[in-house]
Design a protein around this motif. Structure first.
Motif, PDB file in Angstrom:
ATOM      1  N   LEU A 233       9.080   5.274  -4.187  1.00 19.43           N
ATOM      2  CA  LEU A 233       7.782   5.930  -4.824  1.00 19.43           C
ATOM      3  C   LEU A 233       8.267   6.534  -6.155  1.00 19.43           C
ATOM      4  O   LEU A 233       7.286   6.145  -6.899  1.00 19.43           O
ATOM      5  CB  LEU A 233       7.739   7.413  -3.686  1.00 19.43           C
ATOM      6  CG  LEU A 233       6.358   7.117  -2.644  1.00 19.43           C
ATOM      7  CD1 LEU A 233       6.590   8.365  -1.822  1.00 19.43           C
ATOM      8  CD2 LEU A 233       5.224   7.050  -3.416  1.00 19.43           C
TER       9      LEU A 233
ATOM     10  N   LYS B  89      -7.908  -3.140  -1.109  1.00 20.14           N
ATOM     11  CA  LYS B  89      -7.277  -2.171  -0.718  1.00 20.14           C
ATOM     12  C   LYS B  89      -7.210  -1.174  -2.045  1.00 20.14           C
ATOM     13  O   LYS B  89      -7.324   0.016  -1.899  1.00 20.14           O
ATOM     14  CB  LYS B  89      -5.521  -2.498  -0.646  1.00 20.14           C
ATOM     15  CG  LYS B  89      -4.686  -1.503  -0.353  1.00 20.14           C
ATOM     16  CD  LYS B  89      -3.424  -1.789  -1.017  1.00 20.14           C
ATOM     17  CE  LYS B  89      -3.562  -2.011  -2.735  1.00 20.14           C
ATOM     18  NZ  LYS B  89      -2.148  -1.844  -3.355  1.00 20.14           N
TER      19      LYS B  89
ATOM     20  N   ASP C 272       0.904  -1.032  -0.016  1.00 16.00           N
ATOM     21  CA  ASP C 272       0.072   0.072  -0.076  1.00 16.00           C
ATOM     22  C   ASP C 272       0.866   1.187   0.010  1.00 16.00           C
ATOM     23  O   ASP C 272       0.791   2.159   0.780  1.00 16.00           O
ATOM     24  CB  ASP C 272      -0.944   0.126   1.172  1.00 16.00           C
ATOM     25  CG  ASP C 272      -2.188   1.142   1.093  1.00 16.00           C
ATOM     26  OD1 ASP C 272      -2.161   1.408  -0.197  1.00 16.00           O
ATOM     27  OD2 ASP C 272      -2.912   1.306   1.854  1.00 16.00           O
ATOM     28  N   LEU C 273       1.774   1.525  -0.814  1.00  8.77           N
ATOM     29  CA  LEU C 273       2.572   2.597  -1.248  1.00  8.77           C
ATOM     30  C   LEU C 273       1.725   3.723  -1.350  1.00  8.77           C
ATOM     31  O   LEU C 273       2.077   4.925  -0.916  1.00  8.77           O
ATOM     32  CB  LEU C 273       3.313   2.496  -2.474  1.00  8.77           C
ATOM     33  CG  LEU C 273       4.848   3.014  -2.646  1.00  8.77           C
ATOM     34  CD1 LEU C 273       5.324   2.736  -1.152  1.00  8.77           C
ATOM     35  CD2 LEU C 273       5.494   2.425  -3.863  1.00  8.77           C
ATOM     36  N   PHE C 274       0.411   3.715  -2.099  1.00 14.06           N
ATOM     37  CA  PHE C 274      -0.370   4.879  -2.338  1.00 14.06           C
ATOM     38  C   PHE C 274      -1.100   5.151  -0.959  1.00 14.06           C
ATOM     39  O   PHE C 274      -1.170   6.373  -0.840  1.00 14.06           O
ATOM     40  CB  PHE C 274      -1.278   4.297  -3.438  1.00 14.06           C
ATOM     41  CG  PHE C 274      -2.528   5.323  -3.797  1.00 14.06           C
ATOM     42  CD1 PHE C 274      -2.022   6.402  -4.790  1.00 14.06           C
ATOM     43  CD2 PHE C 274      -3.732   5.634  -3.294  1.00 14.06           C
ATOM     44  CE1 PHE C 274      -2.865   7.288  -5.076  1.00 14.06           C
ATOM     45  CE2 PHE C 274      -4.496   6.212  -3.628  1.00 14.06           C
ATOM     46  CZ  PHE C 274      -4.360   7.375  -4.497  1.00 14.06           C
ATOM     47  N   GLY C 275      -1.563   4.129  -0.453  1.00 14.63           N
ATOM     48  CA  GLY C 275      -2.237   4.725   1.025  1.00 14.63           C
ATOM     49  C   GLY C 275      -1.030   5.445   1.857  1.00 14.63           C
ATOM     50  O   GLY C 275      -1.486   6.422   2.652  1.00 14.63           O
ATOM     51  N   MET C 276       0.104   4.998   1.863  1.00 14.89           N
ATOM     52  CA  MET C 276       1.292   5.894   2.532  1.00 14.89           C
ATOM     53  C   MET C 276       1.306   7.143   2.155  1.00 14.89           C
ATOM     54  O   MET C 276       1.187   8.002   2.940  1.00 14.89           O
ATOM     55  CB  MET C 276       2.423   5.094   2.440  1.00 14.89           C
ATOM     56  CG  MET C 276       3.771   5.861   3.460  1.00 14.89           C
ATOM     57  SD  MET C 276       5.100   4.870   3.027  1.00 14.89           S
ATOM     58  CE  MET C 276       5.645   5.609   1.183  1.00 14.89           C
ATOM     59  N   LEU C 277       1.335   7.284   0.748  1.00 10.67           N
ATOM     60  CA  LEU C 277       1.374   8.894   0.162  1.00 10.67           C
ATOM     61  C   LEU C 277       0.209   9.447   0.519  1.00 10.67           C
ATOM     62  O   LEU C 277       0.246  10.707   1.278  1.00 10.67           O
ATOM     63  CB  LEU C 277       1.384   8.518  -1.242  1.00 10.67           C
ATOM     64  CG  LEU C 277       1.487   9.878  -2.071  1.00 10.67           C
ATOM     65  CD1 LEU C 277       2.850  10.499  -1.766  1.00 10.67           C
ATOM     66  CD2 LEU C 277       1.501   9.486  -3.526  1.00 10.67           C
TER      67      LEU C 277
ATOM     68  N   GLN D  37       8.933  -3.870   1.434  1.00  8.64           N
ATOM     69  CA  GLN D  37       8.594  -3.754   0.166  1.00  8.64           C
ATOM     70  C   GLN D  37       9.118  -4.815  -0.840  1.00  8.64           C
ATOM     71  O   GLN D  37      10.277  -5.038  -0.553  1.00  8.64           O
ATOM     72  CB  GLN D  37       9.112  -2.433  -0.085  1.00  8.64           C
ATOM     73  CG  GLN D  37       8.492  -1.009   0.309  1.00  8.64           C
ATOM     74  CD  GLN D  37       7.196  -0.835  -0.338  1.00  8.64           C
ATOM     75  OE1 GLN D  37       7.207  -0.935  -1.791  1.00  8.64           O
ATOM     76  NE2 GLN D  37       6.133  -0.861   0.296  1.00  8.64           N
TER      77      GLN D  37
ATOM     78  N   GLU E 187      -2.374   1.477  -8.172  1.00  2.00           N
ATOM     79  CA  GLU E 187      -3.154   2.890  -8.051  1.00  2.00           C
ATOM     80  C   GLU E 187      -2.563   3.774  -8.945  1.00  2.00           C
ATOM     81  O   GLU E 187      -2.994   4.559  -9.521  1.00  2.00           O
ATOM     82  CB  GLU E 187      -3.135   3.418  -6.323  1.00  2.00           C
ATOM     83  CG  GLU E 187      -3.869   2.442  -5.725  1.00  2.00           C
ATOM     84  CD  GLU E 187      -3.256   1.462  -4.960  1.00  2.00           C
ATOM     85  OE1 GLU E 187      -2.027   1.204  -5.336  1.00  2.00           O
ATOM     86  OE2 GLU E 187      -3.477   0.724  -3.781  1.00  2.00           O
ATOM     87  N   PHE E 188      -1.188   3.708  -8.947  1.00  2.00           N
ATOM     88  CA  PHE E 188      -0.355   4.728  -9.628  1.00  2.00           C
ATOM     89  C   PHE E 188      -0.582   4.595 -11.259  1.00  2.00           C
ATOM     90  O   PHE E 188      -0.647   5.459 -12.053  1.00  2.00           O
ATOM     91  CB  PHE E 188       1.154   4.689  -9.457  1.00  2.00           C
ATOM     92  CG  PHE E 188       1.530   4.969  -7.841  1.00  2.00           C
ATOM     93  CD1 PHE E 188       1.263   6.407  -7.421  1.00  2.00           C
ATOM     94  CD2 PHE E 188       1.693   3.938  -6.783  1.00  2.00           C
ATOM     95  CE1 PHE E 188       1.465   6.448  -6.038  1.00  2.00           C
ATOM     96  CE2 PHE E 188       1.987   4.228  -5.817  1.00  2.00           C
ATOM     97  CZ  PHE E 188       1.826   5.420  -5.289  1.00  2.00           C
TER      98      PHE E 188
ATOM     99  N   MET F 141       7.207  12.617  -0.491  1.00  2.00           N
ATOM    100  CA  MET F 141       5.780  12.187  -0.329  1.00  2.00           C
ATOM    101  C   MET F 141       5.390  13.895  -0.202  1.00  2.00           C
ATOM    102  O   MET F 141       4.236  14.312  -0.838  1.00  2.00           O
ATOM    103  CB  MET F 141       5.397  11.769   0.998  1.00  2.00           C
ATOM    104  CG  MET F 141       5.778  10.193   0.803  1.00  2.00           C
ATOM    105  SD  MET F 141       4.902   9.258   1.907  1.00  2.00           S
ATOM    106  CE  MET F 141       5.724   9.617   3.564  1.00  2.00           C
TER     107      MET F 141
ATOM    108  N   ASN G 125       2.632  15.464  -2.805  1.00  2.00           N
ATOM    109  CA  ASN G 125       1.503  15.932  -2.371  1.00  2.00           C
ATOM    110  C   ASN G 125       1.389  17.645  -2.657  1.00  2.00           C
ATOM    111  O   ASN G 125       0.443  18.358  -2.882  1.00  2.00           O
ATOM    112  CB  ASN G 125       1.383  15.982  -0.906  1.00  2.00           C
ATOM    113  CG  ASN G 125       0.929  14.595  -0.524  1.00  2.00           C
ATOM    114  OD1 ASN G 125       0.381  13.877  -1.267  1.00  2.00           O
ATOM    115  ND2 ASN G 125       1.406  13.805   0.460  1.00  2.00           N
TER     116      ASN G 125
ATOM    117  N   ALA H 189       1.259  -2.778  -4.960  1.00  2.00           N
ATOM    118  CA  ALA H 189       1.993  -1.356  -4.713  1.00  2.00           C
ATOM    119  C   ALA H 189       1.705  -0.304  -6.123  1.00  2.00           C
ATOM    120  O   ALA H 189       1.614   0.783  -5.720  1.00  2.00           O
ATOM    121  CB  ALA H 189       3.207  -1.296  -4.149  1.00  2.00           C
TER     122      ALA H 189
ATOM    123  N   ASN I 210      -8.408   2.645  -2.143  1.00  2.00           N
ATOM    124  CA  ASN I 210      -7.680   3.666  -2.294  1.00  2.00           C
ATOM    125  C   ASN I 210      -8.224   4.596  -3.378  1.00  2.00           C
ATOM    126  O   ASN I 210      -7.806   5.810  -3.631  1.00  2.00           O
ATOM    127  CB  ASN I 210      -6.103   3.297  -2.529  1.00  2.00           C
ATOM    128  CG  ASN I 210      -5.364   3.014  -1.270  1.00  2.00           C
ATOM    129  OD1 ASN I 210      -5.742   3.540  -0.158  1.00  2.00           O
ATOM    130  ND2 ASN I 210      -4.502   1.955  -1.488  1.00  2.00           N
TER     131      ASN I 210
END
Lengths: 354, 354
Positions: free
Chosen positions: B117, B179, A340-345, B93, B152-153, B21, B25, B149, B183
């Motif tokens: 990331l 998950k 869950d890299l995305f969740g961490m971000l 990871q 989502e990206f 991060m 963001n 991981a 997300n």
């Protein structure tokens, strides 16, 4: 735990230049050179275990950037190192380096460290280790040709490991010799500043050449080198950069670290592909003979090999325990759920807003 | 200046995971994916300029550690990256990475950064960039097989760059799908959780496979794949790790990053050495055709190439200016006189005592 507070898993100990200097000063330079030589010797002894590859070099007109990886199956190490002879003109180091040790079983870094200083130390420790096996009995005088950043470390390693007490220094730039004379004045040597390479090698049983120009140079010609010496040739270490006349190589017994790399980078790049060499690990393990007789010329065509950096990284990791001489570096992403890299971000965003 | 106070020359900006991060963001994730894709596209456009080499891999029974260097003649970049499928079982990871950008003219590092990331971002940006060139006109539905991981990206890049609005998610582990569903629930997608790969690809014009097992797997068989789709196969990326049945490769037009690497690591490792592929840079520059007709199956056999990391490093360096989102790292020895490393060490000793 908040996403912005990395756990121990995510932290990599980093040894800065400042902390490396503190570590050297705490251990003591001669003690550290002896310690490094021991680790390097151990790794030459288990040579066959290592994953070996010639370094990966990116050449440009001004210099080279290299990656030097290796692994013993348990740990993985690599060094980043550049070589840019023109750098000193801009107040920069010719050679800078850093390195990393990682765990082969999970790929996670264990240690990140400066290696500019450490490379100078491991190079000196390697030279002295090789000379311990190859230099003639009772050798106590070394000619040091090239008095740049590496020279003092070479001298101190030869003192600590081989019992060298007399140093004869020469550099084409007298200021470099002055600097080395000054730095070594209180280190227990009998020092002589020389004005030519010929003068420097008078009476020396060990001749170290460590010059930096990226070109085919001839620091030593054949008629200068008498019988029974050990030549520690460490300056010629990339394609197009050599220090010795080929005739010296023909008269000497040549010892190398890793032939596929040395044939590209070392003094023997001047010689045919089948020019005979002995691998140093064979001398350490007793598979091959080192020095056979007093009048023999032995020559270490040292270019620096990845296992030596690996040994140095292992040594630093082992010495670091309990010293506090490192910073934990937040280098690895470490989500609560590794998938869950995305969740961490996203959580870090919420943290930042809150 | 004291020896223990390094000058600017000796400092390397380091971007931690936490700062990465914050940077993501601050810029915004979709904006960053678009920005990265632009840099990656630019570097594919000047492909011939790069120093290219297959990555240098150290394989072990548990995984692989790789170094991926490249250079455009002005800057040099490399990434350290591991791949250890078993890591997630220990809370680690599968893939962690960091990277470095350096100045070719003097070899000095310019930037050290986390890339765990950043690798997920550049991989997603690359996938979407390729799909922009190859996916059928009006593609708005993607099957996402493998919901780990990276998923989502991948989804967000396909949304930002290709206009994908419908996602059909499948993973052998339903928890991973849950998950990803969670997300992505507020990211503007029409989402469907599927219970099989067959179900996931129904109505999808883009099929992304991104699974992690180090084995020859068959995530997709030939009869599952209809005409006119674009397959984005990014999970098969090391020797012994593939996701697609060879019959799919025979029916598709296969596009790759760098053939010497893809033939070792990609889906086409299952095919003969002369299996025809098109290099993606040729599509970007117009030398080769991308999609020729609606019913064609296009397949991106993506393994990740060093130039993409280089593009990402360039992007981060350019975005970092003025943000303060980095720490200066004392990584390079910086004596007042570059030839006087030993003097620097000795002066640090005096400083410590004083």
């Amino acid at each position: 735990m908040q996403a912005t507070e990395p756990s121990d898993l995510a932290m990599v100990p980093f040894v800065s230049v400042d902390n490396m200097m503190r570590l050297v000063n705490r251990i003591g330079l001669p003690e550290m050179l002896v310690g490094l030589a021991g680790y390097i010797e151990d790794d030459f002894r288990r040579w066959q275990l290592f994953d070996k590859t010639p370094r990966v070099a990116a050449h440009s007109k001004d210099g080279v950037i290299e990656l030097m990886p290796t692994s013993d199956g348990e740990s993985y190490g690599f060094k980043y190192v550049n070589g840019h002879p023109k750098n000193t003109r801009e107040g920069r180091q010719t050679v800078t380096a850093f390195g990393l040790l990682a765990d082969v079983s999970n790929g996670y870094p264990l240690l990140l460290t400066e290696m500019t200083l450490l490379t100078a130390l491991r190079t000196a420790a390697t030279s002295a280790l090789v000379a311990k096996y190859l230099a003639p009995e009772g050798a106590d005088t070394m000619a040091m040709i090239g008095n740049g950043a590496q020279s003092e470390f070479q001298a101190l390693a030869m003192q600590a490991i081989c019992g060298v007490t007399r140093l004869r220094l020469y550099d084409i730039d007298p200021k470099a010799t002055e600097k080395a004379m000054r730095n070594l004045s209180d280190q227990g040597f009998d020092l002589t500043a020389c004005t030519s390479a010929e003068q420097a090698i008078e009476g020396a049983q060990i001749i170290t050449t460590c010059t930096a120009d990226k070109q085919y140079a001839t620091i030593l010609t054949d008629n200068m080198v008498g019988a029974g010496v050990h030549i520690n040739a460490i300056g010629g270490d990339c394609p197009g950069k050599t220090e010795l006349h080929p005739d010296i190589l023909r008269r000497a017994d040549v010892f190398v670290e890793y032939p596929p790399q040395t044939r590209i980078e070392g003094e023997i790049q001047q010689m045919p592909e089948d020019f005979p060499v002995t691998e140093f690990w064979q001398v350490v393990t007793g598979v091959a003979k080192g020095r056979r007789e007093p009048r023999q010329i032995t020559l270490f065509d040292g270019v620096g090999f990845a296992t030596e950096d690996f040994s140095a990284l292992r040594y630093i990791r082992d010495q670091l325990q309990g010293t506090g001489l490192f910073q934990p570096l937040d280098m690895l992403a470490d989500p609560d759920d590794p998938r869950d890299l995305f969740g961490m971000l996203r959580r870090s965003q919420v943290d930042a807003v809150a």
